[in-house]
Scaffold this motif. Structure first.
Motif, PDB file in Angstrom:
ATOM      1  N   VAL A   1       0.808  -1.197   0.026  1.00  0.00           N
ATOM      2  CA  VAL A   1       0.131   0.116   0.021  1.00  0.00           C
ATOM      3  C   VAL A   1       0.891   1.328   0.255  1.00  0.00           C
ATOM      4  CG1 VAL A   1      -1.938  -1.240   1.203  1.00  0.00           C
ATOM      5  CG2 VAL A   1      -0.276   0.005   2.333  1.00  0.00           C
ATOM      6  N   THR A   2       0.260   2.410  -0.460  1.00  0.00           N
ATOM      7  CA  THR A   2       0.920   3.582  -0.212  1.00  0.00           C
ATOM      8  C   THR A   2       0.811   4.246   1.120  1.00  0.00           C
ATOM      9  OG1 THR A   2       0.597   4.095  -2.511  1.00  0.00           O
ATOM     10  CG2 THR A   2       1.495   5.854  -1.217  1.00  0.00           C
ATOM     11  N   LEU A   3       2.185   4.383   1.825  1.00  0.00           N
ATOM     12  CA  LEU A   3       1.850   5.337   2.868  1.00  0.00           C
ATOM     13  C   LEU A   3       3.114   6.018   3.284  1.00  0.00           C
ATOM     14  CD1 LEU A   3       0.750   4.878   6.265  1.00  0.00           C
ATOM     15  CD2 LEU A   3       2.630   3.136   6.444  1.00  0.00           C
ATOM     16  N   GLY A   4       2.743   7.221   3.549  1.00  0.00           N
ATOM     17  CA  GLY A   4       3.997   8.482   3.746  1.00  0.00           C
ATOM     18  C   GLY A   4       4.984   8.632   2.598  1.00  0.00           C
TER      19      GLY A   4
ATOM     20  N   LEU B   1      -5.706   2.261  -1.348  1.00  0.00           N
ATOM     21  CA  LEU B   1      -4.100   2.610  -1.157  1.00  0.00           C
ATOM     22  C   LEU B   1      -3.401   1.945  -2.114  1.00  0.00           C
ATOM     23  CD1 LEU B   1      -4.621   1.851   2.820  1.00  0.00           C
ATOM     24  CD2 LEU B   1      -4.351   3.949   1.704  1.00  0.00           C
ATOM     25  N   GLN B   2      -4.067   1.240  -2.966  1.00  0.00           N
ATOM     26  CA  GLN B   2      -3.124   0.681  -4.301  1.00  0.00           C
ATOM     27  C   GLN B   2      -2.919   1.910  -5.245  1.00  0.00           C
ATOM     28  OE1 GLN B   2      -2.222  -2.650  -5.204  1.00  0.00           O
ATOM     29  NE2 GLN B   2      -1.760  -2.187  -3.280  1.00  0.00           N
ATOM     30  N   ASP B   3      -3.963   2.751  -5.353  1.00  0.00           N
ATOM     31  CA  ASP B   3      -3.746   3.795  -6.479  1.00  0.00           C
ATOM     32  C   ASP B   3      -2.755   4.468  -6.615  1.00  0.00           C
ATOM     33  OD1 ASP B   3      -4.367   5.961  -8.116  1.00  0.00           O
ATOM     34  OD2 ASP B   3      -5.753   6.774  -6.714  1.00  0.00           O
ATOM     35  N   PRO B   4      -1.749   4.326  -7.742  1.00  0.00           N
ATOM     36  CA  PRO B   4      -0.615   4.873  -8.008  1.00  0.00           C
ATOM     37  C   PRO B   4      -0.491   6.428  -8.032  1.00  0.00           C
ATOM     38  CG  PRO B   4      -1.613   3.830  -9.958  1.00  0.00           C
ATOM     39  CD  PRO B   4      -2.422   3.519  -9.106  1.00  0.00           C
ATOM     40  N   GLU B   5      -1.565   7.014  -8.178  1.00  0.00           N
ATOM     41  CA  GLU B   5      -1.657   8.371  -8.175  1.00  0.00           C
ATOM     42  C   GLU B   5      -1.266   8.891  -6.839  1.00  0.00           C
ATOM     43  OE1 GLU B   5      -2.444  12.448  -9.343  1.00  0.00           O
ATOM     44  OE2 GLU B   5      -2.333  10.507 -10.441  1.00  0.00           O
ATOM     45  N   LEU B   6      -1.414   8.111  -5.695  1.00  0.00           N
ATOM     46  CA  LEU B   6      -1.089   8.779  -4.272  1.00  0.00           C
ATOM     47  C   LEU B   6       0.449   8.834  -4.288  1.00  0.00           C
ATOM     48  CD1 LEU B   6      -3.062   6.374  -2.166  1.00  0.00           C
ATOM     49  CD2 LEU B   6      -3.562   8.577  -2.430  1.00  0.00           C
ATOM     50  N   LEU B   7       1.161   7.843  -4.714  1.00  0.00           N
ATOM     51  CA  LEU B   7       2.713   8.071  -4.977  1.00  0.00           C
ATOM     52  C   LEU B   7       2.926   9.464  -5.710  1.00  0.00           C
ATOM     53  CD1 LEU B   7       4.365   4.661  -5.393  1.00  0.00           C
ATOM     54  CD2 LEU B   7       4.331   6.144  -3.498  1.00  0.00           C
ATOM     55  N   THR B   8       2.550   9.453  -6.992  1.00  0.00           N
ATOM     56  CA  THR B   8       2.781  10.444  -7.934  1.00  0.00           C
ATOM     57  C   THR B   8       2.255  12.020  -7.077  1.00  0.00           C
ATOM     58  OG1 THR B   8       2.293   9.236  -9.977  1.00  0.00           O
ATOM     59  CG2 THR B   8       2.324  11.634 -10.287  1.00  0.00           C
ATOM     60  N   ARG B   9       1.381  12.247  -6.516  1.00  0.00           N
ATOM     61  CA  ARG B   9       0.973  13.141  -5.995  1.00  0.00           C
ATOM     62  C   ARG B   9       1.932  13.613  -4.891  1.00  0.00           C
ATOM     63  NH1 ARG B   9      -4.507  12.372  -3.619  1.00  0.00           N
ATOM     64  NH2 ARG B   9      -4.697  11.551  -5.633  1.00  0.00           N
ATOM     65  N   ALA B  10       2.490  12.618  -3.947  1.00  0.00           N
ATOM     66  CA  ALA B  10       3.659  12.702  -2.828  1.00  0.00           C
ATOM     67  C   ALA B  10       4.666  13.209  -3.682  1.00  0.00           C
ATOM     68  CB  ALA B  10       3.502  11.577  -2.243  1.00  0.00           C
ATOM     69  N   ALA B  11       4.967  12.638  -4.589  1.00  0.00           N
ATOM     70  CA  ALA B  11       6.419  12.940  -5.261  1.00  0.00           C
ATOM     71  C   ALA B  11       6.216  14.221  -5.539  1.00  0.00           C
ATOM     72  CB  ALA B  11       6.722  11.967  -6.395  1.00  0.00           C
TER      73      ALA B  11
ATOM     74  N   THR C   1      13.287   5.867  -9.671  1.00  0.00           N
ATOM     75  CA  THR C   1      11.949   5.786  -9.569  1.00  0.00           C
ATOM     76  C   THR C   1      11.114   6.832  -9.510  1.00  0.00           C
ATOM     77  OG1 THR C   1      12.216   3.610  -8.538  1.00  0.00           O
ATOM     78  CG2 THR C   1       9.921   4.513  -8.405  1.00  0.00           C
ATOM     79  N   VAL C   2      11.412   7.875  -8.370  1.00  0.00           N
ATOM     80  CA  VAL C   2      10.810   9.184  -8.413  1.00  0.00           C
ATOM     81  C   VAL C   2      10.960   9.842  -9.849  1.00  0.00           C
ATOM     82  CG1 VAL C   2      10.724  11.253  -7.158  1.00  0.00           C
ATOM     83  CG2 VAL C   2      11.168   9.036  -5.896  1.00  0.00           C
ATOM     84  N   SER C   3      12.039   9.850 -10.228  1.00  0.00           N
ATOM     85  CA  SER C   3      12.138  10.651 -11.510  1.00  0.00           C
ATOM     86  C   SER C   3      11.373  10.117 -12.699  1.00  0.00           C
ATOM     87  CB  SER C   3      13.862  10.754 -11.724  1.00  0.00           C
ATOM     88  OG  SER C   3      14.086  11.594 -12.847  1.00  0.00           O
ATOM     89  N   ARG C   4      11.156   8.817 -12.875  1.00  0.00           N
ATOM     90  CA  ARG C   4      10.394   8.386 -13.754  1.00  0.00           C
ATOM     91  C   ARG C   4       8.985   8.833 -13.564  1.00  0.00           C
ATOM     92  NH1 ARG C   4      13.660   3.713 -13.459  1.00  0.00           N
ATOM     93  NH2 ARG C   4      12.367   2.942 -11.893  1.00  0.00           N
ATOM     94  N   ARG C   5       8.642   8.949 -12.310  1.00  0.00           N
ATOM     95  CA  ARG C   5       7.082   9.196 -12.061  1.00  0.00           C
ATOM     96  C   ARG C   5       6.983  10.657 -12.551  1.00  0.00           C
ATOM     97  NH1 ARG C   5       3.779   6.214  -9.544  1.00  0.00           N
ATOM     98  NH2 ARG C   5       4.827   4.471  -8.331  1.00  0.00           N
TER      99      ARG C   5
END
Length: 109
Positions: free
Chosen positions: A22-25, A52-62, A95-99
């Protein structure tokens, strides 16, 4: 209903666990996902887990961290603490750069 007694109105039952994440923090965190099946034997998706699986959560955080001046090189330093025992991934520079690049390409089309 007394403990240990079967509930005849039960609509679902636990059906073991499996590895998941899941996406957390601002990172992906490994978890044991509970499996649930209806009394008819059909797998029931868990809404909270799916959210919590939504990849948009990670993108938004980055993106949020980059907007506030955190570079992809230092991304891991800006993450919220989730505990030392938690296995996490998805925070490497590349990974963050690719996002970030993927979002920029989507926005420019």
């Amino acid at each position: 209903m007394a403990k240990g007694k079967h509930n005849p109105e039960r609509k679902a039952v636990r059906h073991g666990t499996e590895k998941g994440s899941v996406t957390l923090g601002g990172r992906r965190v490994a978890v044991e996902k509970i499996r649930v099946r209806s009394v008819d034997g059909v797998e029931i998706p868990l809404e909270t887990y799916q959210a919590l699986q939504d990849p948009e959560l990670l993108t938004r955080a980055a993106l949020e961290r980059m907007i506030h001046g955190l570079s992809t090189r230092n991304y891991a330093y800006g993450l919220e603490p989730v505990g030392d025992d938690v296995e996490s991934f998805g925070t490497s520079n590349s990974t963050v750069s690719r996002r970030f690049i993927a979002v920029r390409q989507l926005k420019s089309t």
